[in-house]
Design a protein around this motif. Structure first.
Motif, short mmCIF file in Angstrom:
data_model
loop_
_atom_site.label_atom_id
_atom_site.label_comp_id
_atom_site.label_asym_id
_atom_site.label_seq_id
_atom_site.Cartn_x
_atom_site.Cartn_y
_atom_site.Cartn_z
N LYS A 104 9.21 -59.27 61.08
CA LYS A 104 7.95 -58.60 60.71
C LYS A 104 6.82 -59.01 61.65
CE LYS A 104 7.68 -57.59 55.78
NZ LYS A 104 7.34 -58.27 54.54
N ARG A 105 6.78 -60.34 61.89
CA ARG A 105 5.69 -60.86 62.71
C ARG A 105 5.76 -60.25 64.12
NH1 ARG A 105 4.79 -64.07 66.46
NH2 ARG A 105 6.97 -64.70 66.65
N ARG A 106 6.97 -60.23 64.70
CA ARG A 106 7.10 -59.69 66.05
C ARG A 106 6.73 -58.21 66.09
NH1 ARG A 106 12.80 -60.43 68.25
NH2 ARG A 106 11.85 -59.43 70.09
N ILE A 107 7.18 -57.47 65.08
CA ILE A 107 6.89 -56.03 65.06
C ILE A 107 5.39 -55.78 64.91
CG2 ILE A 107 7.25 -53.87 63.78
CD1 ILE A 107 10.08 -54.94 63.12
N ARG B 245 18.10 -58.28 66.15
CA ARG B 245 18.38 -57.06 66.91
C ARG B 245 17.42 -55.93 66.50
NH1 ARG B 245 23.45 -56.05 65.36
NH2 ARG B 245 23.99 -58.22 65.75
N LEU B 246 17.22 -55.85 65.18
CA LEU B 246 16.29 -54.82 64.66
C LEU B 246 14.90 -55.00 65.29
CD1 LEU B 246 16.05 -52.50 62.56
CD2 LEU B 246 15.21 -54.22 60.95
N ALA B 247 14.43 -56.24 65.31
CA ALA B 247 13.10 -56.51 65.87
C ALA B 247 13.07 -56.22 67.37
CB ALA B 247 12.69 -57.96 65.62
N ASP B 248 14.17 -56.57 68.10
CA ASP B 248 14.24 -56.26 69.53
C ASP B 248 14.09 -54.75 69.77
OD1 ASP B 248 14.56 -58.89 70.16
OD2 ASP B 248 16.76 -58.78 70.44
N ASP B 249 14.85 -53.97 68.99
CA ASP B 249 14.76 -52.50 69.13
C ASP B 249 13.33 -52.02 68.88
OD1 ASP B 249 17.41 -52.51 69.62
OD2 ASP B 249 18.02 -51.71 67.63
N ALA B 250 12.75 -52.56 67.76
CA ALA B 250 11.40 -52.10 67.38
C ALA B 250 10.40 -52.41 68.49
CB ALA B 250 10.97 -52.79 66.08
#
Ligand code: PHE
Length: 355
Positions: A68-71, A9-14
């Motif tokens: 991390k990778r997605r962000i 979820r964190l990565a989706d938001d980012a």
């Protein structure tokens, strides 16, 4: 307990936030918010790993790496989008680089200048040095010293433009715009001892109506040779060579007796008309260039008058010489095939670039 799904979820938001970053500053703020080593949200989530049971640690660790990778990926791709946008914007502001370039206009010499250079070049091959003289001239040099005193009828043929004498209108020293380059014969002989061999190109003025072969402002060239033993044969030799070098062997040259007060004997030189080839008529009727005569008068010439020689302190028993003078425009017409003298001074580039 922290869960791997929290990180997703964190990565989706980012990723959403980063994609919406309007500029580099917003992008940097997002990077700090999620990835800052000190207090970034992903960093905080990493610290939480310590509180997990060992069995859950690997899956959680993988989730952190994936987040991390997605962000990082979306930071990089948004950064390049922003850069491309800047380039496109600046291209929109710049000139259209696909337009053809403006034509560079190369300057070139005016046909009259080219003709003057040609005249002086040809005469230089026969030892004539090019010199120049004043266009504003004294009556003395333009007329008196050339055997044309005040009431001489030869003055009639020089439609003279008189100007006020700037040094107090001394009536004894009238000033004019020179009507020919012949005054330079006198000036040069005053300045030099024989042998003399000069050619003087320059502007002349006459108060005249213009037609196909006359202008009120025009150029002449004056030749002068003084030596011992010079004769009319030398004059003819120089002028034949002059005509042949300028126009090649085909042009015909005609010498006819003429009268000038400052030469004796005198002659007129003509070349056969290049428009009608000497016929005097064209398909359209009477040839406008030679006015039907078949000949174009090119120059006057003769042996320098002994009186003029004496006047400058030469001894006519020892030194004699010849002079010739003609219109530069006439020669330029022949050289460029220009049928009307006015084309030279109208400053119509369409014409001047074509010759
Ligand atoms: N100056 C004369 C003219 O303009 C031409 C000329 C020059 C004649 C030299 C003789 C010698 O008509």
């Amino acid at each position: 307990m922290p869960q791997a799904s929290d990180l997703k979820r964190l990565a989706d938001d980012a990723v959403k936030e980063i994609a919406a970053a309007a500029d580099d500053a917003a992008l940097e703020a997002a990077r700090v918010r999620y990835l800052s080593r000190k207090d970034g949200l992903v960093t905080a989530a990493t610290h939480a790993i310590g509180s997990l049971p060992n069995a859950e640690k690997p899956a959680y660790g993988q989730a952190i790496n994936e987040a991390k990778r997605r962000i990082e990926e979306s930071l990089a791709s948004r950064a390049s989008e922003l850069a491309t946008g800047r380039i496109e914007k600046s291209l929109g502001e710049a000139d259209d680089l696909t337009l053809p370039p403006r034509r560079v206009r190369l300057g070139r010499l005016h046909p009259i200048s080219r003709t003057i250079r040609e005249i002086t070049r040809v005469l230089a091959t026969m030892g004539f040095e090019a010199v120049e003289g004043p266009e504003v001239e004294f009556d003395y040099y333009n007329f008196e010293a050339l055997n044309i005193p005040r009431d001489h009828p030869a003055r009639d043929k020089f439609n003279t433009l008189w100007i006020g004498n700037p040094k107090g209108d001394d009536p004894a020293k009238p000033v004019l715009l020179r009507t020919h380059t012949s005054p330079m014969q006198i000036r040069i002989m005053e300045q030099r001892k024989p042998p003399v061999r000069v050619v003087v190109p320059g502007r002349c003025y006459r108060f005249e109506a213009t037609d196909a072969t006359h202008e009120s402002i025009f150029f002449q060239y004056e030749g002068l040779a003084i030596d011992e033993q010079l004769s009319m044969a030398d004059l003819k030799g120089v002028l034949y060579s002059f005509a042949r070098q300028l126009f090649g062997g085909d042009r015909k040259v005609r010498f006819r007796p003429d009268y000038f007060p400052f030469t004796e004997p005198s002659a007129e030189i003509a070349f056969d008309c290049f428009v009608c080839d000497g016929a005097g008529t064209t398909n359209a009727g009477r040839c406008p260039t030679c006015a039907g005569s078949g000949w174009i008068e090119a120059a006057g010439c003769g042996m320098v008058h002994p009186e003029a020689l004496r006047r400058v302190g030469y001894d006519p028993a020892r030194h004699q010489g010849f002079a010739f003078g003609g219109g530069v425009e006439r020669l330029a017409m022949l050289l460029t095939g220009t049928p009307d003298i006015r084309l030279f001074h109208e400053n119509d580039l369409r014409y001047l670039e074509s010759v």
